[in-house]
Write a protein that holds these residues in place. Structure first.
Motif, mmCIF file in Angstrom:
data_model
loop_
_atom_site.group_PDB
_atom_site.id
_atom_site.type_symbol
_atom_site.label_atom_id
_atom_site.label_comp_id
_atom_site.label_asym_id
_atom_site.label_seq_id
_atom_site.Cartn_x
_atom_site.Cartn_y
_atom_site.Cartn_z
ATOM 1 N N ALA A 174 0.817 -1.212 0.000
ATOM 2 C CA ALA A 174 0.000 0.000 0.000
ATOM 3 C C ALA A 174 0.852 1.263 0.000
ATOM 4 N N LEU A 175 1.976 1.235 0.701
ATOM 5 C CA LEU A 175 2.832 2.426 0.814
ATOM 6 C C LEU A 175 3.806 2.575 -0.333
ATOM 7 N N ALA A 176 4.064 1.489 -1.048
ATOM 8 C CA ALA A 176 5.109 1.492 -2.073
ATOM 9 C C ALA A 176 4.926 2.571 -3.141
ATOM 10 N N PRO A 177 3.687 2.796 -3.663
ATOM 11 C CA PRO A 177 3.558 3.805 -4.727
ATOM 12 C C PRO A 177 4.042 5.188 -4.324
ATOM 13 N N ASP A 178 3.947 5.534 -3.054
ATOM 14 C CA ASP A 178 4.402 6.847 -2.583
ATOM 15 C C ASP A 178 5.767 6.788 -1.910
ATOM 16 N N ARG A 179 6.383 5.594 -1.934
ATOM 17 C CA ARG A 179 7.727 5.411 -1.373
ATOM 18 C C ARG A 179 7.797 5.839 0.086
ATOM 19 N N LEU A 180 6.753 5.549 0.825
ATOM 20 C CA LEU A 180 6.737 5.862 2.248
ATOM 21 C C LEU A 180 7.408 4.745 3.030
ATOM 22 N N GLN A 181 8.137 5.141 4.055
ATOM 23 C CA GLN A 181 8.821 4.205 4.921
ATOM 24 C C GLN A 181 8.347 4.400 6.356
ATOM 25 N N PRO A 182 8.371 3.349 7.184
ATOM 26 C CA PRO A 182 8.004 3.526 8.590
ATOM 27 C C PRO A 182 8.788 4.655 9.247
ATOM 28 N N GLY A 183 8.098 5.478 9.993
ATOM 29 C CA GLY A 183 8.723 6.612 10.659
ATOM 30 C C GLY A 183 8.724 7.888 9.855
ATOM 31 N N ASP A 184 8.338 7.804 8.566
ATOM 32 C CA ASP A 184 8.354 8.989 7.701
ATOM 33 C C ASP A 184 7.009 9.703 7.659
ATOM 34 N N PHE A 185 5.987 9.147 8.281
ATOM 35 C CA PHE A 185 4.646 9.683 8.054
ATOM 36 C C PHE A 185 3.826 9.708 9.340
ATOM 37 N N ALA A 186 2.765 10.520 9.299
ATOM 38 C CA ALA A 186 1.741 10.549 10.338
ATOM 39 C C ALA A 186 0.430 10.114 9.702
ATOM 40 N N VAL A 187 -0.436 9.516 10.506
ATOM 41 C CA VAL A 187 -1.749 9.092 10.041
ATOM 42 C C VAL A 187 -2.799 10.065 10.566
ATOM 43 N N VAL A 188 -3.685 10.471 9.678
ATOM 44 C CA VAL A 188 -4.844 11.286 10.050
ATOM 45 C C VAL A 188 -6.090 10.468 9.717
ATOM 46 N N HIS A 189 -6.925 10.250 10.729
ATOM 47 C CA HIS A 189 -8.124 9.418 10.576
ATOM 48 C C HIS A 189 -9.334 10.287 10.909
ATOM 49 N N PRO A 190 -9.991 10.891 9.908
ATOM 50 C CA PRO A 190 -11.045 11.872 10.184
ATOM 51 C C PRO A 190 -12.440 11.284 10.362
ATOM 52 N N GLY A 222 -9.394 5.331 6.701
ATOM 53 C CA GLY A 222 -10.821 5.299 6.963
ATOM 54 C C GLY A 222 -11.412 4.029 6.385
ATOM 55 N N SER A 223 -12.655 3.775 6.729
ATOM 56 C CA SER A 223 -13.355 2.615 6.200
ATOM 57 C C SER A 223 -13.829 2.911 4.783
ATOM 58 N N LEU A 224 -14.392 1.888 4.133
ATOM 59 C CA LEU A 224 -14.928 2.078 2.788
ATOM 60 C C LEU A 224 -16.029 3.127 2.782
ATOM 61 N N GLY A 225 -16.787 3.202 3.866
ATOM 62 C CA GLY A 225 -17.853 4.190 3.959
ATOM 63 C C GLY A 225 -17.379 5.587 4.308
ATOM 64 N N ALA A 241 -1.223 13.980 0.159
ATOM 65 C CA ALA A 241 -1.534 12.928 1.130
ATOM 66 C C ALA A 241 -1.786 11.618 0.395
ATOM 67 N N LEU A 242 -1.445 10.523 1.041
ATOM 68 C CA LEU A 242 -1.767 9.192 0.538
ATOM 69 C C LEU A 242 -3.064 8.750 1.204
ATOM 70 N N ASP A 243 -4.097 8.531 0.421
ATOM 71 C CA ASP A 243 -5.410 8.184 0.951
ATOM 72 C C ASP A 243 -5.603 6.674 0.870
ATOM 73 N N LEU A 244 -5.612 6.016 2.037
ATOM 74 C CA LEU A 244 -5.786 4.565 2.109
ATOM 75 C C LEU A 244 -7.193 4.164 2.552
ATOM 76 N N ALA A 245 -8.125 5.100 2.602
ATOM 77 C CA ALA A 245 -9.479 4.778 3.060
ATOM 78 C C ALA A 245 -10.082 3.665 2.201
ATOM 79 N N GLY A 246 -10.624 2.651 2.866
ATOM 80 C CA GLY A 246 -11.253 1.551 2.177
ATOM 81 C C GLY A 246 -10.299 0.554 1.559
ATOM 82 N N ARG A 247 -8.991 0.736 1.762
ATOM 83 C CA ARG A 247 -7.995 -0.120 1.102
ATOM 84 C C ARG A 247 -7.269 -1.054 2.064
#
Length: 341
Positions: A174-190, A222-225, A241-247
Motif C-alpha cells: 500500500a505504501l510502495a507507490p508513494d515510497r513511504l517508509q516507517p517513521g516517515d509519516f503521520a496518520v490522520v483518521h477523520p 478510513g473505512s470504505l464508507g 496525502a496518501l489516501d488509504l481509506a477503504g484499502r
C-alpha cells in the motif's frame, strides 16, 4: 478432569473490544486451562484468531431487547439460548456494560455460574461476583475491577494488538507507490462511526498541513464508507496525502499505524488500535467522554475537547483559526516520535 468453560459477553465495537484486552489477559492468567468463548458482534470473530492466547472460540451475539448494536430477533435468540442451555458454561461473564438489559440475556444462557456488572442501586443477580457498574474510572479499569473480583491479577493495563507478517506485506504494497517508509509519516483518521463524533474535515486538513510542515508525510485512513470524508480532507490540504481509506483491513491498518510517528483522529476504535501498537495519538473528543475512553498514558497521548463543548482545542488567535491544539502538540514543539518504552 473436564476443561472449564467460560463465556464472556461483550457485543460491542472495535474500541470497546480493545479496551477489554487487559481484562481478557487477566482472565487467562486466572483460568489458564479454561476454554474461553467470546460472545460478540460478527466482526469480532477475527479477534479469536488474533488473540488466541486469551480466546478459544467465538459465537455471534444473537441480539437482545434493549441492546442497540444488533437488532433483536426473538427466533434467533431462542435458538441461541437453547443451544447454550444444552451445553451450559461453567461461568458466564457479563463484560458488556451496566447490565440494565444484558443481564437478562446472561441469565438466560443457563450457565452454572455468572458474574459481571449490575446497575448501581439495584440488587445484584444471584451468584457472583457481581459489581455495581462503576462510572468513575476509565473503561479499561472498569473491566479490570471485575477481573480483580474474579481473583485475577489486574495490574497490567496495557493494550495490545499482535501484528503478523502478512499485515506488514500488505502495508508495504500500500505504501510502495508513494515510497513511504516507517517513521516517515503521520496518520490522520477523520472518520468516526457516528457523524456527531466527527471533527470537521477542514480542521483535520489544517492539522495535517501543520504536521506536514514538520517534515512528516500524511496518510489518510478510513473505512470504505468514509472515503468521501478522507477525499474532502485531501482536497482541503495544501500538502499531498496518501489516501488509504477503504484499502486496508484491520490487520494491515494496525501495521500502518505501527509504522506511523503519530495518529490524529476522532475518538474512535482506530485510536485505541494505534495505542495498542505503540503509536502516540492525539484524539478529538466530540461525542464521548475522555475520562472514560481517553488514554491512560498522557505522556504519549493527548485527549482534546473542542471549545464548543467546553474544552481546549482551537488555537487562540484570530477568530475562526482552523488550526487546533492537535497541531500545537505536533508543530509547537512536541516530538511525535515514539519512545522505546
Amino acid at each position: 478432569m473436564t476443561r472449564r468453560e467460560i463465556v464472556v459477553v461483550r457485543a460491542l465495537a472495535l474500541g470497546d473490544l480493545l479496551c477489554a484486552v487487559p481484562f481478557l489477559r487477566a482472565l487467562r492468567g486466572r483460568f489458564p486451562d479454561a476454554r474461553v468463548t467470546l460472545v460478540g458482534l460478527p466482526w469480532a470473530a477475527a479477534l479469536v484468531d488474533r488473540f488466541s492466547d486469551y480466546l478459544d472460540a467465538f459465537v455471534p451475539f444473537p441480539g437482545w431487547p434493549g441492546i442497540p448494536e444488533t437488532p433483536p430477533d426473538a427466533r434467533r435468540a431462542e435458538r441461541f439460548l437453547r443451544a447454550s442451555r444444552r451445553h451450559p458454561a461453567d461461568l458466564a461473564i457479563q463484560a458488556h456494560g451496566s447490565g440494565r438489559h444484558i443481564n437478562s440475556f446472561v441469565a438466560a444462557l443457563g450457565a452454572r455460574g455468572a458474574a459481571g456488572f449490575h446497575p448501581p442501586g439495584q440488587p445484584a443477580p444471584d451468584g457472583g461476583p457481581w459489581l455495581p457498574y462503576p462510572t468513575d474510572r476509565p473503561e479499561i479499569r472498569r473491566l479490570l475491577a471485575l477481573a480483580a473480583a474474579l481473583g485475577a491479577d489486574a495490574g497490567d493495563e496495557r493494550l495490545e494488538w499482535p501484528l503478523r507478517e502478512d499485515d506488514d506485506e500488505a502495508v508495504a504494497a500500500a505504501l510502495a507507490p508513494d515510497r513511504l517508509q516507517p517513521g516517515d509519516f503521520a496518520v490522520v483518521h477523520p472518520g468516526a462511526s457516528r457523524l456527531v463524533g466527527r471533527w470537521p474535515a477542514a480542521r483535520f486538513a489544517a492539522v495535517a498541513d501543520a504536521i506536514s510542515r514538520r517534515g512528516l508525510r500524511i496518510v489518510l485512513t478510513g473505512s470504505l464508507g468514509e472515503t468521501a470524508t478522507t477525499a474532502e480532507v485531501a482536497a482541503r490540504m495544501s500538502a499531498p496525502a496518501l489516501d488509504l481509506a477503504g484499502r486496508t483491513s484491520l490487520g494491515p491498518l494496525a501495521a500502518v499505524l505501527a509504522g506511523a510517528r503519530l495518529l490524529v483522529s476522532n475518538d474512535t476504535g482506530v485510536a485505541h488500535l494505534a495505542e495498542a501498537v505503540g503509536t502516540p495519538t492525539v484524539r478529538i473528543f466530540r461525542a464521548s467522554d475522555p475520562r472514560r475512553w481517553g488514554p491512560l498514558r498522557e505522556d504519549r497521548h493527548r485527549a482534546l475537547v473542542p471549545p464548543d463543548l467546553g474544552g481546549r482545542c482551537v488555537e487562540a488567535g484570530r477568530p475562526g483559526h482552523p488550526d487546533c491544539a492537535a497541531a500545537r502538540c505536533v508543530a509547537g514543539g512536541a516530538d511525535p516520535a515514539p519512545s522505546s518504552s
